[in-house]
Motif scaffolding. Structure first.
Motif, short mmCIF file in Angstrom:
data_model
loop_
_atom_site.label_atom_id
_atom_site.label_comp_id
_atom_site.label_asym_id
_atom_site.label_seq_id
_atom_site.Cartn_x
_atom_site.Cartn_y
_atom_site.Cartn_z
N ASP A 244 5.04 3.69 2.40
CA ASP A 244 5.49 5.09 2.41
C ASP A 244 6.51 5.33 3.52
O ASP A 244 6.29 4.96 4.67
CB ASP A 244 4.30 6.04 2.60
N GLN B 245 0.84 -1.20 0.00
CA GLN B 245 0.00 0.00 0.00
C GLN B 245 0.87 1.25 0.00
O GLN B 245 1.67 1.47 0.91
CB GLN B 245 -0.90 -0.04 1.23
N THR B 246 0.70 2.05 -1.05
CA THR B 246 1.54 3.23 -1.25
C THR B 246 0.69 4.40 -1.71
O THR B 246 -0.14 4.24 -2.60
CB THR B 246 2.62 2.93 -2.32
N ASP B 247 0.90 5.57 -1.11
CA ASP B 247 0.18 6.76 -1.54
C ASP B 247 0.60 7.16 -2.95
O ASP B 247 1.76 6.98 -3.34
CB ASP B 247 0.47 7.94 -0.60
N ARG C 248 2.02 -1.04 4.59
CA ARG C 248 2.23 0.36 4.18
C ARG C 248 3.70 0.54 3.81
O ARG C 248 4.58 0.15 4.57
CB ARG C 248 1.87 1.28 5.33
#
Length: 172
Positions: free
Chosen positions: A152, A105-107, A150
């Motif tokens: 980021d 999961q990456t912005d 995550r």
């Protein structure tokens, strides 16, 4: 066991896959590299020649090949997927049935920083608005993965260790 890494372009599937393979002592299979070897063409050339729909069919067939090879040969491995592998229902079914899927999961802001807004090696990564639309469209599919980490602000080594802990695996 096959650990499959999914997520949007630029989320770190290849670099995290390499680190996971190193830490666990498992082989790494990069789906895009496998397709290029099998087809004798780069991914961009396959897209140019047959379009996305043809590429997704080839990609699903390649995924099936890798899963069957794993079932025959046994052993553990890491599978780094393409950013769009998860968009076709047959590919999702294979992934969720035969692998431990992990969503990196990456912005979108982080992805833009990592890749920029144009890339010659990523066929769908040439229009910022299209990228945002693809990101929004694919998010619910990625979120179906069995696990999520995550990325980021984290290094590939940190992400790999989080995955290892989540899956309760032992480092070699």
């Amino acid at each position: 066991m096959i650990i499959s890494l999914t997520g949007f372009m630029g989320c770190g599937k290849s670099s995290v896959g390499r680190e996971l393979a190193r830490l666990l002592g498992w082989p790494l299979v990069d789906l895009d590299r496998y397709i290029e070897q099998k087809m004798g063409q780069r991914i961009a050339e396959i897209f140019d020649a047959g379009g996305e729909q043809r590429f997704r069919a080839i990609e699903t067939e390649a995924l099936r090949d890798i899963i069957v090879m794993h079932e025959v040969a046994g052993g553990d491995r890491i599978l780094s997927l393409g950013g769009g592998t998860i968009v076709t229902a047959p590919a999702r079914e294979l992934l969720f049935k035969h692998t431990e899927s992990v969503y990196l999961q990456t912005d979108l802001d982080t992805i833009f920083k990592r890749i920029g807004t144009h890339s010659k090696t990523r066929p769908l990564f040439n229009d910022k608005y299209k990228i945002e639309s693809l990101f929004d469209e694919r998010m619910p599919l990625y979120e179906q993965a069995a696990h999520s980490v995550r990325t980021d602000g984290r290094s590939p080594a940190e992400i790999a260790e989080l995955i290892i802990n989540q899956l309760d695996l032992k480092i070699q």
